[in-house]
Design an enzyme around this catalytic site. Structure first.
Site, mmCIF file in Angstrom:
data_model
loop_
_atom_site.group_PDB
_atom_site.id
_atom_site.type_symbol
_atom_site.label_atom_id
_atom_site.label_comp_id
_atom_site.label_asym_id
_atom_site.label_seq_id
_atom_site.Cartn_x
_atom_site.Cartn_y
_atom_site.Cartn_z
ATOM 1 N N SER A 143 0.837 -1.199 0.000
ATOM 2 C CA SER A 143 0.000 0.000 0.000
ATOM 3 C C SER A 143 0.879 1.259 0.000
ATOM 4 O O SER A 143 1.664 1.453 -0.915
ATOM 5 C CB SER A 143 -0.953 -0.041 1.203
ATOM 6 O OG SER A 143 -1.895 0.991 1.142
ATOM 7 N N ASP A 352 4.150 23.843 -0.709
ATOM 8 C CA ASP A 352 5.547 23.709 -1.122
ATOM 9 C C ASP A 352 6.119 22.321 -0.834
ATOM 10 O O ASP A 352 7.305 22.157 -0.581
ATOM 11 C CB ASP A 352 6.410 24.780 -0.446
ATOM 12 C CG ASP A 352 6.369 24.708 1.076
ATOM 13 O OD1 ASP A 352 5.530 23.965 1.633
ATOM 14 O OD2 ASP A 352 7.190 25.403 1.724
ATOM 15 N N HIS A 405 -7.318 -5.280 -1.137
ATOM 16 C CA HIS A 405 -6.148 -4.441 -0.901
ATOM 17 C C HIS A 405 -5.131 -5.084 0.043
ATOM 18 O O HIS A 405 -3.921 -4.908 -0.120
ATOM 19 C CB HIS A 405 -6.618 -3.091 -0.331
ATOM 20 C CG HIS A 405 -5.519 -2.098 -0.151
ATOM 21 N ND1 HIS A 405 -4.872 -1.504 -1.212
ATOM 22 C CD2 HIS A 405 -4.948 -1.592 0.978
ATOM 23 C CE1 HIS A 405 -3.957 -0.661 -0.744
ATOM 24 N NE2 HIS A 405 -3.978 -0.698 0.568
#
Length: 429
Positions: A143, A352, A405
């Protein structure tokens, strides 16, 4: 170093490393990074290469193995396994509302900005320099760990002999908005499957949601249980055995008493065990930031949700569960997130963030990479994974519908064996 644990036929050693919080200022504040080394007893005197495991998350510690089983069993046949507690998790200078309470929100946000994949990989390379400076090592990411693997391949490929990814190939360029536009649709599909499979689940869920709208109900931890919180259980329906857990919990949610219908105390105790927001705050604080490169997330999941009004519950309507999404209201409702609300706002608007992936380096990558892509994955958009696979040199993938998953947790020995075979040019069995 003496072993601290012997499991079945596995030797376990503890390692703690003192490393910089900020690698731009390496002699300033230091943090502790913990890793557990595993080796089979039969191989304890052999010089074997390391395989480093990057846990999913962000914000979760490495697994605590209880036996020689699953993917670890396969790995220990030819590696020493290093289970890394990523910075801020487990025994690696853990982050929580208590450890950060001495900082103001601006300082909290600045501190947390050092806990993405880039610095996790810097930690790994610093550890390699101490444990095996003359050797490369293999890496495995599950993951979010796959995000770490791709950053590692971008930033320090010279340290890697081979790489493996399970359920975690991210887009290299797409925004958080793109990610959620895709994954909300996958969550809708998982809801449909869940409610078709458990024919009375919608009745149970909407009856409970209606009760929560009409009564104040408090969890064992003291927080008021809201419909929005209830919907968060949907993070489990995209996991192996997760739908069963959610359904069995819903079955026991409401009980008849002499005073009328009440929420079962058992439900209120078990509810929190299926959610990790209070205990693993990095997951809430930095989840959207894992997608950000020179941009701010600005609560992407919350904004994109407006395109999917079916998730907005109203009494008399069907209830749908949400998935792996973080919302600003969570910092008003979860007690251990409340003290971090201001810092979370700062991080959500931080624009940023440095780039995580070097597209040129990945295109010319020479490290063998094998990845398992789960076509039914609720958390990772398959088309984005396939898109990335075409952008990374020497990346081979196994596309399968067999697993959800968390497939590596359920059938890890088989999955890792297939990926090792794929990386080494052997036919998949």
């Amino acid at each position: 170093m003496k072993p601290d644990i012997i499991l079945a036929d596995v030797l376990a050693k503890k390692h703690t490393f003192t490393l910089p919080l900020n690698y731009q200022h390496p002699i300033a504040e230091q943090i502790q990074i913990f890793a557990r080394e595993l080796c089979s007893l039969e191989n304890k005197d052999k010089k074997l290469p390391y395989l480093v495991f990057f846990q999913g998350g962000p914000g979760f510690a490495a697994m605590r193995p209880a036996s020689n089983s699953g993917w670890i069993r396969r790995a220990l046949k030819e590696y020493r396994v290093l289970l890394l507690d990523q910075r801020g998790t487990g025994l690696s200078t853990p982050i929580n509302h208590l450890s950060l309470k001495h900082l103001d929100p601006v300082a909290q946000a600045d501190y947390l900005s050092h806990f993405r994949a880039d610095n996790i990989v810097r930690d790994a390379e610093a550890i390699r320099a101490q444990l095996c400076p003359a050797d490369k090592w293999a890496i495995l990411g599950q993951s979010f760990g796959g995000f770490c693997v791709l950053h590692y391949l971008s930033a320090a490929p010279q340290g890697i002999s081979e790489a493996y990814i399970t359920g975690g190939i991210p887009s290299l360029t797409r925004s958080a908005d793109d990610v959620y536009l895709a994954t909300y649709q996958r969550v809708l599909a998982k809801n449909k499957q869940f409610f078709q499979r458990f024919h009375d689940a919608q009745h149970l869920a909407t009856r409970l949601a209606k009760h929560l709208c009409e009564h104040e109900v408090y969890l064992a931890t003291g927080e008021q249980l809201t419909v929005e919180m209830l919907q968060l259980l949907g993070i489990n329906i995209g996991m192996e055995q997760g739908p069963e857990s959610v359904y069995y919990l819903l079955e026991q949610a409401l009980i008849d008493t002499a005073s009328g219908v009440e929420v079962n105390p058992l439900f209120l105790n078990h509810f929190g065990q299926l959610l990790d927001y209070n205990t693993n705050p990095i997951f809430a604080m930095l989840h959207e930031a894992i997608y950000c490169q020179h941009s701010a997330s600005q609560w992407a999941a919350h904004r994109v949700r407006k395109n999917f009004p079916a998730f907005n519950y109203q009494v008399g309507k069907a209830l749908l569960f949400t998935g792996e999404m973080i919302y600003p209201w969570m910092f008003d409702q979860f007690s251990h997130l409340m003290p971090l609300k201001a810092a979370a706002e700062i991080l959500a608007h931080k624009a940023d963030w440095p780039a995580l992936y070097n597209l040129e380096q990945l295109a010319k990558n020479r490290v063998p990479v094998a990845a398992a892509i789960y076509s039914e994955d609720m958390f990772v958009e398959m088309q984005y994974s396939l898109e990335t696979a075409q952008q990374v040199g020497r990346l081979k993938y196994w596309l399968t519908s067999e697993y959800e998953h968390n497939g590596i947790r359920m059938d890890g020995e088989r999955i890792l064996d297939k990926l090792i075979s794929l990386n080494r040019g052997q036919s998949l069995r």
